[in-house]
Design an enzyme around this catalytic site. Structure first.
Site, short mmCIF file in Angstrom:
data_model
loop_
_atom_site.label_atom_id
_atom_site.label_comp_id
_atom_site.label_asym_id
_atom_site.label_seq_id
_atom_site.Cartn_x
_atom_site.Cartn_y
_atom_site.Cartn_z
N ASP A 83 -9.71 -5.01 7.92
CA ASP A 83 -8.84 -6.02 8.53
C ASP A 83 -9.52 -6.67 9.74
OD1 ASP A 83 -5.99 -4.77 7.26
OD2 ASP A 83 -7.60 -3.37 7.71
N THR A 84 -10.25 -5.85 10.49
CA THR A 84 -10.98 -6.38 11.64
C THR A 84 -12.04 -7.38 11.16
OG1 THR A 84 -10.55 -4.47 13.05
CG2 THR A 84 -12.56 -5.70 13.51
N PRO A 132 -2.16 4.63 0.68
CA PRO A 132 -2.15 4.13 2.06
C PRO A 132 -3.07 4.98 2.93
CG PRO A 132 -0.10 5.31 1.59
CD PRO A 132 -0.87 5.30 0.32
N VAL A 133 -4.10 4.35 3.45
CA VAL A 133 -5.26 5.08 3.97
C VAL A 133 -4.93 5.93 5.21
CG1 VAL A 133 -6.27 3.25 5.41
CG2 VAL A 133 -7.75 4.90 4.30
N ASP A 134 -4.01 5.47 6.07
CA ASP A 134 -3.72 6.26 7.27
C ASP A 134 -3.01 7.56 6.90
OD1 ASP A 134 -4.53 4.20 9.34
OD2 ASP A 134 -3.09 3.06 8.15
N HIS A 156 -3.48 0.29 8.53
CA HIS A 156 -4.13 -0.60 7.57
C HIS A 156 -3.02 -0.96 6.58
CE1 HIS A 156 -6.66 -2.35 4.54
NE2 HIS A 156 -6.41 -1.38 3.67
N ARG A 205 -11.85 -9.13 8.44
CA ARG A 205 -11.12 -10.34 8.00
C ARG A 205 -10.72 -11.19 9.20
NH1 ARG A 205 -7.73 -6.92 3.47
NH2 ARG A 205 -9.09 -7.43 1.74
N ARG A 251 0.84 -1.20 0.00
CA ARG A 251 0.00 0.00 0.00
C ARG A 251 0.88 1.25 0.00
NH1 ARG A 251 -2.33 -3.89 3.28
NH2 ARG A 251 -4.45 -4.49 2.72
N1 LIG Z 1 -9.14 1.21 2.57
C1 LIG Z 1 -9.29 -0.05 2.17
O1 LIG Z 1 -9.59 -0.94 2.98
C2 LIG Z 1 -9.10 -0.37 0.70
C3 LIG Z 1 -9.44 -1.61 0.17
C4 LIG Z 1 -9.27 -1.82 -1.19
C5 LIG Z 1 -8.73 -0.81 -1.99
N2 LIG Z 1 -8.39 0.37 -1.42
C6 LIG Z 1 -7.81 1.48 -2.18
O2 LIG Z 1 -8.83 2.22 -2.84
C7 LIG Z 1 -8.25 2.90 -3.96
C8 LIG Z 1 -9.09 2.61 -5.20
O3 LIG Z 1 -9.00 1.24 -5.53
P1 LIG Z 1 -9.77 0.67 -6.80
O4 LIG Z 1 -9.56 -0.79 -6.80
O5 LIG Z 1 -11.15 1.21 -6.82
O6 LIG Z 1 -8.93 1.33 -7.97
P2 LIG Z 1 -9.45 1.62 -9.45
O7 LIG Z 1 -8.22 1.84 -10.27
O8 LIG Z 1 -10.43 0.57 -9.88
O9 LIG Z 1 -10.23 2.99 -9.30
C9 LIG Z 1 -9.61 4.20 -8.99
C10 LIG Z 1 -10.40 5.29 -9.69
O10 LIG Z 1 -9.89 6.55 -9.28
C11 LIG Z 1 -10.04 7.42 -10.40
N3 LIG Z 1 -9.20 8.60 -10.25
C12 LIG Z 1 -7.86 8.69 -10.30
N4 LIG Z 1 -7.47 9.96 -10.13
C13 LIG Z 1 -8.61 10.71 -9.96
C14 LIG Z 1 -8.86 12.08 -9.73
N5 LIG Z 1 -7.86 12.96 -9.65
N6 LIG Z 1 -10.15 12.47 -9.61
C15 LIG Z 1 -11.16 11.58 -9.70
N7 LIG Z 1 -10.97 10.27 -9.92
C16 LIG Z 1 -9.71 9.84 -10.04
C17 LIG Z 1 -9.65 6.54 -11.59
O11 LIG Z 1 -10.13 7.08 -12.82
C18 LIG Z 1 -10.30 5.21 -11.22
O12 LIG Z 1 -11.60 5.07 -11.78
C19 LIG Z 1 -6.80 2.37 -4.07
O13 LIG Z 1 -5.91 3.28 -3.48
C20 LIG Z 1 -6.86 1.08 -3.28
O14 LIG Z 1 -5.59 0.69 -2.79
C21 LIG Z 1 -8.58 0.61 -0.10
#
Ligand SMILES: NC(=O)c1ccc[n+]([C@@H]2O[C@H](COP(=O)([O-])OP(=O)(O)OC[C@H]3O[C@@H](n4cnc5c(N)ncnc54)[C@H](O)[C@@H]3O)[C@@H](O)[C@H]2O)c1
Length: 342
Positions: free
Chosen positions: A156-157, A129-131, A183, A159, A96
């Site tokens: 994660d919790t 990275p969310v944090d 996370h 899971r 991440r």
């Molecule tokens: N917090 C969590 O538990 C968790 C879990 C899974 C994924 N994620 C994270 O969520 C994020 C998205 O994952 P995903 O699988 O949906 O990716 P994805 O590539 O399917 O979607 C990301 C979207 O963001 C859009 N985007 C990029 N830059 C942009 C901007 N400036 N303005 C508007 N839209 C924009 C892209 O066009 C794309 O549609 C990633 O960083 C991923 O690591 C977090």
């Protein structure tokens, strides 16, 4: 419990910035939940968002009434919650933290732009990275920390509870255990406080003869920590469980449920950890994070949490927070607590 907005309408508006795998799956789960009256999908890739919106709209006659449209950042106006899932996702083998450089640039652009249109809503960050990015969103928005929440270790919790309940052959809703901290790879499973029906896990296991030894615990920790890598290796993305987690957080906000969820928020003075975002169980209501719960950890868990915080801190120190749009000053709202110390 709050079921109506202050203007007595039922039309809670949720804006989703980033309509990729996570954003669109969240939109779908939200639509089925019936929690929101308005769902707007915003994405740099307008065609993608348009396609998702068409597909979602076709589910409406079979789900609950809602207005779902493809919009732009101006449609964040009046949103009760703005969920941010825009940015790059992990590819196979990527951590991440590898996403930080790209995604901080996205946040420098979109967070100040969102706050031009909305300074009263709650920002819920999912991008990794969310944090680190939740901390950046807090800084870039000027919102009080209670209104900038990271989805943190809610996933994660879930899971952890899912794998543990499977091992115990119990309903996962009756197995209580938390993952706290980052996370990410340094997350901390809190085995010392795991319980079933209020019984410490060890007592429960002893009474039913299903002890979980040290090696097996390590293996469960590994499965929880590496779940995203395992799923991404097989299907390229993770999105169902995180979407369910986002709906659960949004539900607690919109209905002011005071639910306890392990979201990422500003930590000050907990086991000497200060001025970073990481996950602890938090009480969530209409104002966002009402309180963080400072768990009584054993020595090993305290050390692990401090190491997790150090990992986040090291990456925060590299952070380049430079808003591309000038920040607006945000006044605290009724219900926002006094600012917490940084
Ligand atoms: N917090 C969590 O538990 C968790 C879990 C899974 C994924 N994620 C994270 O969520 C994020 C998205 O994952 P995903 O699988 O949906 O990716 P994805 O590539 O399917 O979607 C990301 C979207 O963001 C859009 N985007 C990029 N830059 C942009 C901007 N400036 N303005 C508007 N839209 C924009 C892209 O066009 C794309 O549609 C990633 O960083 C991923 O690591 C977090």
């Amino acid at each position: 419990m709050k079921h109506f907005k202050r203007d007595n309408s039922l039309a809670f508006r949720i804006a989703i910035v980033g309509a990729g795998n996570v954003g669109s799956t969240f939109a779908y789960a939200l639509l089925l939940s019936g929690l929101a009256g308005e769902i707007v999908l915003i994405d740099a890739d307008k065609e993608r968002a348009e396609g998702e919106v068409m597909d979602l709209n076709h589910a409406l006659p079979l789900a609950r009434p809602a207005r779902v449209w493809q919009g732009n950042l101006a449609d964040c106006t009046g949103a009760d919650v703005i969920v941010v899932s825009a940015g790059a996702a992990q590819s196979k083998g990527e951590t991440r933290m590898d996403l930080l450089k790209h995604n901080i640039a996205v946040f420098n652009e979109i967070i100040p732009a969102i706050t031009r249109y909305n300074c009263e809503g709650i920002l819920l960050i999912a991008t990794n990275p969310v944090d680190i990015l939740s901390y950046a969103a807090w800084k870039l928005s000027g919102f009080p920390a209670n209104r900038v929440i990271g989805s943190g270790t809610v996933l994660d919790t879930a899971r952890f509870r899912s794998i543990l309940s499977n091992r115990l052959n119990l309903d996962p809703r009756n197995v209580h255990s938390y993952i706290i901290g980052e996370h990410g790879d340094s997350e901390v499973p809190v085995w010392s406080l795991a319980n079933v029906a209020g019984m410490p896990l060890e007592d429960y296991c002893m009474s039913l003869g299903c002890e979980i030894g040290k090696e097996e615990r390590e293996e469960i920790n590994r499965q929880v920590r590496d779940a995203a890598y395992e799923i991404i290796a097989r299907k390229g993305a993770t999105h169902f469980a995180v979407a369910a987690g986002l709906v659960r957080i949004v539900e607690s906000i919109l209905r002011s449920q005071n639910s306890i969820l392990t979201v990422s928020n500003l930590i000050s003075g907990y086991y000497d950890i200060n001025n970073i975002y990481l996950s602890l169980p938090a009480i969530i209501n209409e104002h966002g994070v009402r309180n963080l719960l400072e768990l009584n950890l054993n020595f090993k868990e305290q050390r692990a949490l401090q190491e997790s915080a150090a990992e986040i801190r090291a990456n925060l120190d590299l952070l380049d927070i430079h808003p591309l749009i000038p920040l607006r000053r945000v006044k605290p709202l009724h219900g926002d607590p006094e600012p917490r110390a940084e």
